[in-house]
Design a protein around this motif. Structure first.
Motif, PDB file in Angstrom:
ATOM      1  N   LEU A  72      64.981  26.050  -1.498  1.00 35.72           N
ATOM      2  CA  LEU A  72      65.830  24.893  -1.793  1.00 35.72           C
ATOM      3  C   LEU A  72      66.574  24.488  -0.530  1.00 35.72           C
ATOM      4  O   LEU A  72      67.306  25.303   0.057  1.00 35.72           O
ATOM      5  CB  LEU A  72      66.836  25.225  -2.899  1.00 35.72           C
ATOM      6  CG  LEU A  72      66.279  25.416  -4.307  1.00 35.72           C
ATOM      7  CD1 LEU A  72      65.759  26.828  -4.502  1.00 35.72           C
ATOM      8  CD2 LEU A  72      67.337  25.112  -5.337  1.00 35.72           C
ATOM      9  N   SER A  73      66.372  23.254  -0.104  1.00 35.92           N
ATOM     10  CA  SER A  73      67.037  22.732   1.093  1.00 35.92           C
ATOM     11  C   SER A  73      67.130  21.218   0.943  1.00 35.92           C
ATOM     12  O   SER A  73      66.095  20.545   0.864  1.00 35.92           O
ATOM     13  CB  SER A  73      66.239  23.085   2.344  1.00 35.92           C
ATOM     14  OG  SER A  73      66.718  22.380   3.475  1.00 35.92           O
ATOM     15  N   THR A  74      68.329  20.684   0.890  1.00 36.38           N
ATOM     16  CA  THR A  74      68.469  19.245   0.664  1.00 36.38           C
ATOM     17  C   THR A  74      67.841  18.436   1.802  1.00 36.38           C
ATOM     18  O   THR A  74      67.273  17.379   1.567  1.00 36.38           O
ATOM     19  CB  THR A  74      69.939  18.846   0.472  1.00 36.38           C
ATOM     20  OG1 THR A  74      70.695  19.210   1.612  1.00 36.38           O
ATOM     21  CG2 THR A  74      70.515  19.498  -0.778  1.00 36.38           C
ATOM     22  N   SER A  75      67.916  18.940   3.023  1.00 30.04           N
ATOM     23  CA  SER A  75      67.315  18.241   4.162  1.00 30.04           C
ATOM     24  C   SER A  75      65.834  18.564   4.302  1.00 30.04           C
ATOM     25  O   SER A  75      65.075  17.784   4.873  1.00 30.04           O
ATOM     26  CB  SER A  75      68.018  18.635   5.461  1.00 30.04           C
ATOM     27  OG  SER A  75      67.742  19.996   5.776  1.00 30.04           O
ATOM     28  N   GLY A  76      65.448  19.739   3.824  1.00 30.06           N
ATOM     29  CA  GLY A  76      64.081  20.207   4.044  1.00 30.06           C
ATOM     30  C   GLY A  76      63.885  20.767   5.441  1.00 30.06           C
ATOM     31  O   GLY A  76      62.770  21.081   5.840  1.00 30.06           O
ATOM     32  N   ASN A  77      64.961  20.913   6.193  1.00 28.39           N
ATOM     33  CA  ASN A  77      64.873  21.349   7.590  1.00 28.39           C
ATOM     34  C   ASN A  77      65.562  22.678   7.868  1.00 28.39           C
ATOM     35  O   ASN A  77      65.728  23.040   9.040  1.00 28.39           O
ATOM     36  CB  ASN A  77      65.460  20.276   8.500  1.00 28.39           C
ATOM     37  CG  ASN A  77      64.629  19.012   8.500  1.00 28.39           C
ATOM     38  OD1 ASN A  77      63.403  19.071   8.528  1.00 28.39           O
ATOM     39  ND2 ASN A  77      65.287  17.867   8.434  1.00 28.39           N
ATOM     40  N   SER A  78      65.974  23.408   6.858  1.00 26.25           N
ATOM     41  CA  SER A  78      66.655  24.695   7.086  1.00 26.25           C
ATOM     42  C   SER A  78      65.707  25.636   7.808  1.00 26.25           C
ATOM     43  O   SER A  78      64.656  26.012   7.281  1.00 26.25           O
ATOM     44  CB  SER A  78      67.083  25.300   5.751  1.00 26.25           C
ATOM     45  OG  SER A  78      67.990  24.449   5.092  1.00 26.25           O
ATOM     46  N   ALA A  79      66.085  26.029   9.021  1.00 25.84           N
ATOM     47  CA  ALA A  79      65.178  26.807   9.878  1.00 25.84           C
ATOM     48  C   ALA A  79      64.740  28.107   9.217  1.00 25.84           C
ATOM     49  O   ALA A  79      63.573  28.507   9.336  1.00 25.84           O
ATOM     50  CB  ALA A  79      65.844  27.088  11.218  1.00 25.84           C
ATOM     51  N   ASN A  80      65.650  28.778   8.512  1.00 24.56           N
ATOM     52  CA  ASN A  80      65.275  30.055   7.915  1.00 24.56           C
ATOM     53  C   ASN A  80      64.285  29.878   6.760  1.00 24.56           C
ATOM     54  O   ASN A  80      63.435  30.741   6.533  1.00 24.56           O
ATOM     55  CB  ASN A  80      66.511  30.861   7.494  1.00 24.56           C
ATOM     56  CG  ASN A  80      67.411  30.142   6.526  1.00 24.56           C
ATOM     57  OD1 ASN A  80      67.190  28.988   6.162  1.00 24.56           O
ATOM     58  ND2 ASN A  80      68.461  30.826   6.104  1.00 24.56           N
ATOM     59  N   ILE A  81      64.350  28.776   6.056  1.00 25.92           N
ATOM     60  CA  ILE A  81      63.382  28.522   4.987  1.00 25.92           C
ATOM     61  C   ILE A  81      62.055  28.054   5.579  1.00 25.92           C
ATOM     62  O   ILE A  81      60.983  28.476   5.132  1.00 25.92           O
ATOM     63  CB  ILE A  81      63.942  27.511   3.967  1.00 25.92           C
ATOM     64  CG1 ILE A  81      65.197  28.099   3.309  1.00 25.92           C
ATOM     65  CG2 ILE A  81      62.895  27.161   2.917  1.00 25.92           C
ATOM     66  CD1 ILE A  81      65.918  27.156   2.378  1.00 25.92           C
ATOM     67  N   VAL A  82      62.099  27.221   6.600  1.00 28.40           N
ATOM     68  CA  VAL A  82      60.875  26.786   7.278  1.00 28.40           C
ATOM     69  C   VAL A  82      60.106  28.000   7.787  1.00 28.40           C
ATOM     70  O   VAL A  82      58.889  28.131   7.569  1.00 28.40           O
ATOM     71  CB  VAL A  82      61.202  25.794   8.424  1.00 28.40           C
ATOM     72  CG1 VAL A  82      59.990  25.558   9.310  1.00 28.40           C
ATOM     73  CG2 VAL A  82      61.731  24.475   7.853  1.00 28.40           C
ATOM     74  N   LYS A  83      60.792  28.924   8.447  1.00 24.91           N
ATOM     75  CA  LYS A  83      60.124  30.133   8.967  1.00 24.91           C
ATOM     76  C   LYS A  83      59.577  30.997   7.822  1.00 24.91           C
ATOM     77  O   LYS A  83      58.498  31.569   7.928  1.00 24.91           O
ATOM     78  CB  LYS A  83      61.074  30.936   9.845  1.00 24.91           C
ATOM     79  CG  LYS A  83      61.362  30.280  11.183  1.00 24.91           C
ATOM     80  CD  LYS A  83      62.256  31.136  12.054  1.00 24.91           C
ATOM     81  CE  LYS A  83      62.656  30.467  13.344  1.00 24.91           C
ATOM     82  NZ  LYS A  83      61.587  29.865  14.108  1.00 24.91           N
ATOM     83  N   THR A 125      63.548  19.698  -2.127  1.00 21.62           N
ATOM     84  CA  THR A 125      64.190  19.039  -0.990  1.00 21.62           C
ATOM     85  C   THR A 125      64.778  17.700  -1.416  1.00 21.62           C
ATOM     86  O   THR A 125      64.739  17.331  -2.583  1.00 21.62           O
ATOM     87  CB  THR A 125      63.168  18.785   0.143  1.00 21.62           C
ATOM     88  OG1 THR A 125      62.251  17.767  -0.276  1.00 21.62           O
ATOM     89  CG2 THR A 125      62.415  20.043   0.535  1.00 21.62           C
ATOM     90  N   GLY A 126      65.253  16.965  -0.400  1.00 13.55           N
ATOM     91  CA  GLY A 126      65.655  15.585  -0.597  1.00 13.55           C
ATOM     92  C   GLY A 126      64.476  14.668  -0.348  1.00 13.55           C
ATOM     93  O   GLY A 126      63.324  15.107  -0.245  1.00 13.55           O
TER      94      GLY A 126
END
Length: 193
Positions: A118-129, A145-146
């Protein structure tokens, strides 16, 4: 002040109306329900991750699976990856906050498991990794995401991108969609068991 309160509620309702009219988003909820039920039947697990308010929502949804939603039933194997504060602070300190979820995905996730970020921006580095590692391991990724999906868009096997750029309105819709997902998984899994 009451006008301001009404305006905020109206904005929230407007986003939910956009969700209601978004057939691709509704189909994604149906698809992740079916996928998750099959994963659970195969003996796999569901993992959640997020940051801040999204971490709270991730933990909330994991508890709906492992506790109960509407019915008394057996626990479903689900957990939020951030609930071990000793692990979280050690890895953030010794390595980087950006890898706190990726290390866990590498260490505990198995092929066929489901990872929900879950990331509103979709850019959270820890979730991307974490999603990158999940791809390597054959773990299905579901992004909440958003509007744009951010970097998670291309790493999500299934994307639930709420049609908004306003963080609180996105989070409100994440919990709505998450509750629908929990209800449908519970109903389908236990009716077919």
């Amino acid at each position: 002040m009451q006008n301001k309160i009404r305006n905020i509620i109206s904005e929230s309702v407007a986003v939910k109306n956009k969700v209601l009219q978004n057939t691709a988003l509704l189909k994604a909820v149906e698809d992740i329900t079916n996928l998750t039920v099959q994963a659970l039947k195969n003996g796999n697990r569901v993992y959640f991750c997020g940051n801040g308010g999204s971490a709270a929502d991730a933990q909330h949804l994991a508890a709906e699976f492992s506790g109960r939603f509407y019915t008394d039933r057996e626990a479903l194997p689900a957990e939020a990856l951030h609930v071990n504060t000793s692990y979280l602070t050690a890895v953030a300190n010794d390595y980087s906050y950006d890898v706190v979820y990726a290390r866990l995905v590498r260490g505990i996730c198995n092929k066929g498991d489901v990872l929900i970020g879950l990331s509103t921006s979709g850019n959270s580095a820890n979730i991307v990794k974490a999603f990158e590692v999940a791809r390597e391991k054959g773990v299905t990724t579901i992004g909440f995401t958003g509007e744009t999906g951010g970097k998670m868009k291309d790493l999500s096997d299934y994307l639930l991108n709420v049609p908004s750029t306003d963080t609180p309105r996105i989070q409100e819709s994440h919990i709505l969609l998450g509750h629908i997902y929990c209800q449908l998984v519970e109903e389908k899994y236990f009716s077919e068991a």
